[in-house]
Design a protein around this motif. Structure first.
Motif, PDB file in Angstrom:
ATOM      1  N   ALA A 171       9.092 -10.517   0.811  1.00 24.41           N
ATOM      2  CA  ALA A 171       7.706 -10.645   1.268  1.00 24.41           C
ATOM      3  C   ALA A 171       7.271 -12.110   1.242  1.00 24.41           C
ATOM      4  CB  ALA A 171       6.783  -9.804   0.389  1.00 24.41           C
ATOM      5  N   VAL A 172       7.636 -12.832   0.182  1.00 23.93           N
ATOM      6  CA  VAL A 172       7.313 -14.264   0.095  1.00 23.93           C
ATOM      7  C   VAL A 172       7.968 -15.027   1.246  1.00 23.93           C
ATOM      8  CG1 VAL A 172       7.608 -16.372  -1.274  1.00 23.93           C
ATOM      9  CG2 VAL A 172       6.973 -14.242  -2.401  1.00 23.93           C
ATOM     10  N   GLN A 173       9.243 -14.725   1.492  1.00 24.62           N
ATOM     11  CA  GLN A 173       9.954 -15.429   2.556  1.00 24.62           C
ATOM     12  C   GLN A 173       9.365 -15.111   3.933  1.00 24.62           C
ATOM     13  OE1 GLN A 173      11.746 -17.704   1.538  1.00 24.62           O
ATOM     14  NE2 GLN A 173      12.142 -17.020  -0.565  1.00 24.62           N
ATOM     15  N   GLN A 174       8.922 -13.891   4.112  1.00 24.34           N
ATOM     16  CA  GLN A 174       8.305 -13.525   5.388  1.00 24.34           C
ATOM     17  C   GLN A 174       6.980 -14.256   5.572  1.00 24.34           C
ATOM     18  OE1 GLN A 174       7.012  -9.455   6.141  1.00 24.34           O
ATOM     19  NE2 GLN A 174       8.134  -9.446   8.060  1.00 24.34           N
ATOM     20  N   LEU A 175       6.218 -14.412   4.484  1.00 22.76           N
ATOM     21  CA  LEU A 175       4.962 -15.165   4.563  1.00 22.76           C
ATOM     22  C   LEU A 175       5.243 -16.637   4.853  1.00 22.76           C
ATOM     23  CD1 LEU A 175       1.896 -15.282   4.338  1.00 22.76           C
ATOM     24  CD2 LEU A 175       2.155 -15.561   1.859  1.00 22.76           C
ATOM     25  N   ASN A 176       6.264 -17.206   4.225  1.00 20.52           N
ATOM     26  CA  ASN A 176       6.647 -18.591   4.521  1.00 20.52           C
ATOM     27  C   ASN A 176       6.921 -18.764   6.011  1.00 20.52           C
ATOM     28  OD1 ASN A 176       6.470 -19.782   1.983  1.00 20.52           O
ATOM     29  ND2 ASN A 176       8.594 -19.302   1.436  1.00 20.52           N
ATOM     30  N   LYS A 177       7.640 -17.817   6.573  1.00 25.24           N
ATOM     31  CA  LYS A 177       7.991 -17.873   7.992  1.00 25.24           C
ATOM     32  C   LYS A 177       6.756 -17.719   8.875  1.00 25.24           C
ATOM     33  CE  LYS A 177      11.085 -15.533  11.309  1.00 25.24           C
ATOM     34  NZ  LYS A 177      10.106 -14.913  12.236  1.00 25.24           N
ATOM     35  N   LEU A 226      -5.113 -11.609  -4.655  1.00 27.94           N
ATOM     36  CA  LEU A 226      -5.686 -12.361  -3.527  1.00 27.94           C
ATOM     37  C   LEU A 226      -5.419 -11.691  -2.191  1.00 27.94           C
ATOM     38  CD1 LEU A 226      -4.981 -16.185  -4.096  1.00 27.94           C
ATOM     39  CD2 LEU A 226      -7.145 -14.955  -4.339  1.00 27.94           C
ATOM     40  N   ALA A 227      -4.201 -11.171  -2.025  1.00 35.34           N
ATOM     41  CA  ALA A 227      -3.835 -10.651  -0.707  1.00 35.34           C
ATOM     42  C   ALA A 227      -2.849  -9.502  -0.840  1.00 35.34           C
ATOM     43  CB  ALA A 227      -3.223 -11.762   0.145  1.00 35.34           C
ATOM     44  N   VAL A 228      -2.820  -8.682   0.178  1.00 36.82           N
ATOM     45  CA  VAL A 228      -1.917  -7.536   0.219  1.00 36.82           C
ATOM     46  C   VAL A 228      -1.146  -7.584   1.535  1.00 36.82           C
ATOM     47  CG1 VAL A 228      -3.747  -6.055   1.142  1.00 36.82           C
ATOM     48  CG2 VAL A 228      -1.764  -5.025   0.038  1.00 36.82           C
ATOM     49  N   PHE A 229       0.151  -7.316   1.469  1.00 31.91           N
ATOM     50  CA  PHE A 229       1.033  -7.449   2.625  1.00 31.91           C
ATOM     51  C   PHE A 229       1.030  -6.155   3.441  1.00 31.91           C
ATOM     52  CE2 PHE A 229       2.152 -10.849  -0.069  1.00 31.91           C
ATOM     53  CZ  PHE A 229       2.862 -11.792   0.656  1.00 31.91           C
ATOM     54  N   MET A 230      -0.053  -5.903   4.105  1.00 29.65           N
ATOM     55  CA  MET A 230      -0.181  -4.730   4.967  1.00 29.65           C
ATOM     56  C   MET A 230      -1.367  -4.932   5.889  1.00 29.65           C
ATOM     57  SD  MET A 230      -1.992  -1.927   2.386  1.00 29.65           S
ATOM     58  CE  MET A 230      -2.457  -0.808   3.722  1.00 29.65           C
ATOM     59  N   LYS A 231      -1.471  -4.090   6.883  1.00 28.30           N
ATOM     60  CA  LYS A 231      -2.628  -4.111   7.762  1.00 28.30           C
ATOM     61  C   LYS A 231      -3.706  -3.213   7.178  1.00 28.30           C
ATOM     62  CE  LYS A 231      -4.091  -3.299  12.541  1.00 28.30           C
ATOM     63  NZ  LYS A 231      -4.786  -4.596  12.619  1.00 28.30           N
ATOM     64  N   GLY A 232      -4.951  -3.686   7.165  1.00 31.09           N
ATOM     65  CA  GLY A 232      -6.044  -2.876   6.652  1.00 31.09           C
ATOM     66  C   GLY A 232      -6.219  -3.026   5.155  1.00 31.09           C
ATOM     67  N   GLN A 233      -7.105  -2.218   4.623  1.00 30.30           N
ATOM     68  CA  GLN A 233      -7.482  -2.302   3.210  1.00 30.30           C
ATOM     69  C   GLN A 233      -6.527  -1.493   2.333  1.00 30.30           C
ATOM     70  OE1 GLN A 233     -11.041  -0.088   1.681  1.00 30.30           O
ATOM     71  NE2 GLN A 233     -11.911  -2.128   1.392  1.00 30.30           N
ATOM     72  N   VAL A 244      -1.879  -9.315   7.172  1.00 33.46           N
ATOM     73  CA  VAL A 244      -1.737  -9.042   8.603  1.00 33.46           C
ATOM     74  C   VAL A 244      -3.052  -9.304   9.328  1.00 33.46           C
ATOM     75  CG1 VAL A 244      -1.184  -7.291  10.338  1.00 33.46           C
ATOM     76  CG2 VAL A 244       0.102  -7.381   8.192  1.00 33.46           C
ATOM     77  N   ASP A 245      -4.156  -8.810   8.772  1.00 32.08           N
ATOM     78  CA  ASP A 245      -5.454  -9.013   9.409  1.00 32.08           C
ATOM     79  C   ASP A 245      -5.859 -10.485   9.400  1.00 32.08           C
ATOM     80  OD1 ASP A 245      -5.569  -6.315   9.825  1.00 32.08           O
ATOM     81  OD2 ASP A 245      -6.950  -5.887   8.180  1.00 32.08           O
ATOM     82  N   ALA A 246      -5.282 -11.256   8.474  1.00 31.12           N
ATOM     83  CA  ALA A 246      -5.550 -12.694   8.425  1.00 31.12           C
ATOM     84  C   ALA A 246      -4.747 -13.450   9.482  1.00 31.12           C
ATOM     85  CB  ALA A 246      -5.245 -13.241   7.040  1.00 31.12           C
ATOM     86  N   SER A 251       4.492  -8.037   6.579  1.00 30.97           N
ATOM     87  CA  SER A 251       4.074  -6.721   6.077  1.00 30.97           C
ATOM     88  C   SER A 251       5.237  -5.897   5.533  1.00 30.97           C
ATOM     89  CB  SER A 251       3.368  -5.932   7.190  1.00 30.97           C
ATOM     90  OG  SER A 251       4.229  -5.758   8.302  1.00 30.97           O
ATOM     91  N   LEU A 252       6.322  -6.585   5.138  1.00 35.57           N
ATOM     92  CA  LEU A 252       7.424  -5.846   4.541  1.00 35.57           C
ATOM     93  C   LEU A 252       6.964  -5.204   3.240  1.00 35.57           C
ATOM     94  CD1 LEU A 252      10.495  -8.197   5.070  1.00 35.57           C
ATOM     95  CD2 LEU A 252       9.977  -6.072   6.257  1.00 35.57           C
ATOM     96  N   GLN A 253       7.265  -3.939   3.076  1.00 36.04           N
ATOM     97  CA  GLN A 253       6.811  -3.211   1.902  1.00 36.04           C
ATOM     98  C   GLN A 253       8.005  -2.648   1.125  1.00 36.04           C
ATOM     99  OE1 GLN A 253       3.628  -0.444   2.602  1.00 36.04           O
ATOM    100  NE2 GLN A 253       2.744  -1.643   4.236  1.00 36.04           N
TER     101      GLN A 253
END
Length: 325
Positions: A171-177, A226-233, A244-246, A251-253
């Motif tokens: 998830a961290v690596q996907q956010l970096n990308k 601070l943040a969650v790796f998904m779409k929506g709440q 995702v909304d940001a 959004s890998l879970q």
């Protein structure tokens, strides 16, 4: 000679009939002894609770005693490999996440499995979005501030994760990308609990883990999601920003599935799948999952297998990014 051949064929046919009859009888009496559910992680964290909830429900429906065996190591591949290599009789099953089932075969060619065709897909139970958390008194009050600081100071923000190339690290690596930043992922072999301790002790500036493990610390006011790796709440932490909304495709879970060795007898497989689906759809299991922050997303064997293949394609794309770093 002709008679010998005939007798040989008759013996072979007789042996086949006996073997088929024995297999059919075994399937009809399944289960006749304890079932072992291998969990490829240490006790604690987010995997053990959901595995035990599933095991308890399955034991009531089959019925049989379901024994949990924790078998950590090798980024969860040690436990998954033990399931894949086990005798396909329905008495050894296992829990597997997509990082172990779909990512690890891409980077480890020595595993006894390479894709979903090398084991039986039984049921997808739940999934968990990764959560980015910081200490309660951290300077970043929002996810946007965190990302801006990461852009200003590439390589300066350390993020603890439960293990190298585990779901949280990916998830961290996907956010970096996705955000074009450089967070430093710091893996801990002790799992989510150890990575949380690292944040609480100030050894890292942030952590990426999962709701069930972080909930107590959030409620105690020690850390702030601070943040969650998904779409929506995310119902468990409704104030956390959706990555995702940001605007970031990250959004890998952590996805929790039940697998079994390839080649289960048909009747055994049918019983195991039916009981697993009934367990996952029960009010008791669903209530437990929701209360502990799991997102219930039940899938039968074919849909689970299709999703595994989809995730493996996503991981292959992420791997290209990691190899280019």
């Amino acid at each position: 000679m002709h008679c010998s051949i005939v007798r040989g064929l008759q013996c072979a046919f007789g042996a086949l009939v006996l073997a088929t009859a024995a297999l059919g009888a075994a399937a009809q009496t399944y289960p006749s002894r304890d079932i072992t559910l291998i969990v490829p992680y240490l006790p604690g964290g987010s995997t053990d609770p959901i595995a035990r909830a599933y095991g308890a429900g399955l034991a009531k429906l089959l019925p049989a005693t379901v024994n949990i065996e924790n078998k950590p190591g090798g980024a969860a591949t040690l436990g998954v490999s033990a399931v894949v290599r086990a005798k396909p009789d329905g008495y050894t099953i296992g829990l597997g996440t997509y990082s172990a089932l779909a990512y690890q075969p891409l980077v480890n060619t020595k595993l006894p499995y390479k894709d979903a065709g090398d084991y039986e897909s039984i049921v997808k139970l739940v999934q968990l979005p990764a959560v980015l958390s910081v200490q309660a008194d951290a300077p970043w009050k929002t996810f946007e501030e965190f990302i801006e600081d990461a852009r200003r100071r590439p390589g300066k923000i350390r993020v603890s994760v439960s293990g190298r190339r585990e779901s949280s690290d990916l998830a961290v690596q996907q956010l970096n990308k996705a955000a074009n930043i450089r967070l430093v992922s710091v893996p801990f072999t002790g799992g989510g609990g150890e990575s949380l301790v690292a944040l609480l002790g100030g050894r890292v500036e942030a952590t990426v883990g999962f709701g069930p493990g972080a909930l107590g610390h959030v409620q105690a006011g020690r850390i702030r999601p601070l943040a969650v790796f998904m779409k929506g709440q995310y119902p468990l932490f409704p104030d956390a920003t959706s990555v995702v909304d940001a605007g970031y495709d990250a959004s890998l879970q952590a996805v929790y599935n039940i697998i079994a060795p390839k080649g289960l007898p048909g009747p055994v497989r049918e019983k195991l799948v039916a009981a697993s689906l009934a367990t996952a759809r029960s009010d008791e299991f669903r209530d437990f999952a929701v209360a502990h922050g799991y997102l219930v997303d039940i899938k039968g064997p074919e849909d689970m297998k299709a999703e595994l293949n989809f995730y493996q394609e996503k991981f292959a794309d992420l791997l290209k990014f990691l190899e280019a770093k």
